[in-house]
Scaffold this active site. Structure first.
Site, mmCIF file in Angstrom:
data_model
loop_
_atom_site.group_PDB
_atom_site.id
_atom_site.type_symbol
_atom_site.label_atom_id
_atom_site.label_comp_id
_atom_site.label_asym_id
_atom_site.label_seq_id
_atom_site.Cartn_x
_atom_site.Cartn_y
_atom_site.Cartn_z
ATOM 1 N N CYS A 1 -13.301 -37.046 -45.046
ATOM 2 C CA CYS A 1 -13.371 -36.752 -43.613
ATOM 3 C C CYS A 1 -12.313 -37.467 -42.795
ATOM 4 O O CYS A 1 -12.128 -37.159 -41.619
ATOM 5 C CB CYS A 1 -14.748 -37.151 -43.078
ATOM 6 S SG CYS A 1 -16.112 -36.363 -43.948
ATOM 7 N N GLY A 2 -11.626 -38.435 -43.353
ATOM 8 C CA GLY A 2 -10.666 -39.171 -42.551
ATOM 9 C C GLY A 2 -11.367 -40.206 -41.688
ATOM 10 O O GLY A 2 -12.583 -40.262 -41.579
#
Length: 284
Positions: free
Chosen positions: A125-126
């Site tokens: 997801c970062g």
């Protein structure tokens, strides 16, 4: 190495017609556990192939290494899985190629304690928030603001088609993202990689460059097949790539990081137009 595609039976249903059984080709998705000196670091769902590039690119993206020479070895293994089952392959069998152990050079600090828990989140997801932007700017070894490369708009608008015609596995499955690196001075396609995960495709490209001794990637354009997320901008910045182009939209945080880091971020590269969200001076 595990298979990149598999054949599966499906039932084709169309309104007003009899259902039909047929064989379809699917892109393989399997887990890869990346270890550093035997210690698990992260697990990512990927398309098998170019796993060493993937691991090297991930380590660059996360600031653990800044050059491919800092990787001493990378070997697939079926080592101890304390309290965990074996990593499955596409056909359900145990596959030793789903674990990759990376050994860093003796002068490279190992990942910080507790990093593995964080990477399970960030690999998919970062990161998010202003703190993450500050961290990327601090950790990156490369200053993009000094890269004065200029690329013609007609060159950029032609990149998605050049990417598409090289996507061999996508042609068979329709199920993969792609990332390709182009040299502006020579107009050469340096490398293209496909994967079920857009972040994995980019890591495979960056890892290839790192192990080839090409970092920082000054004077290049990274073209991706999907949207431009914060994570993809982060990876480009960490590799010293000055221009990132995507066929779809960027996120707000991606634009913010690109602006602060000196990266030219382009979205909606379609037909003869594109939107440049940061540092447009590089587009001639």
């Amino acid at each position: 190495m595990g298979r990149i595609t598999v054949r599966r039976t499906l039932t084709k249903v169309a309104v007003g017609r009899e259902p039909q059984r047929r064989i379809d080709t699917l892109a393989v998705e399997e887990p890869l556990e990346i270890r550093v000196s035997g210690t698990p670091l992260t697990v990512t769902m990927r398309t098998p192939g170019d796993d060493v590039n993937l691991a090297a690119g991930f380590l660059v993206s996360e600031g653990i290494i800044s050059d491919g020479a800092q990787v001493r070895s990378a070997i697939h293994c079926d080592g101890p899985r304390v309290g965990r089952p074996a990593m499955p392959s596409a056909d359900g069998a145990v596959n030793q190629y789903n674990i990759l152990n990376v050994v860093l050079a003796s002068d490279v600090a190992p990942p910080a304690a507790g990093a593995a828990r964080n990477f399970y989140t960030t690999s998919a997801c970062g990161l998010c928030g202003k703190t993450s932007i500050d961290a990327v700017r601090t950790v990156s070894s490369h200053d993009l603001t000094v890269d004065s490369v200029s690329v013609a708009a007609t060159t950029v608008t032609g990149l998605p088609n050049r990417l598409r015609v090289q996507q061999a596995v996508f042609e068979k499955t329709g199920g993969l993202h792609a990332a390709a690196l182009f040299d502006v001075a020579t107009d050469e396609l340096l490398v293209l990689r496909e994967d079920v995960g857009r972040h994995n495709a980019v890591d495979k490209v960056i890892g290839w460059a790192a192990l080839a001794g090409r970092l920082p990637l000054r004077g290049t354009v990274l073209q991706v097949s999907g949207r431009a997320s914060f994570e993809l901008v982060q990876k480009a910045v960490m590799a010293g790539i000055p221009i990132l182009a995507a066929v779809s939209a960027p996120s707000s945080l991606a634009v913010e990081l690109a602006q602060e880091a000196g990266l030219t971020l382009i979205g909606f590269v379609r037909g003869e137009s594109m939107n440049t969200y940061s540092h447009p001076q590089r587009i001639a």
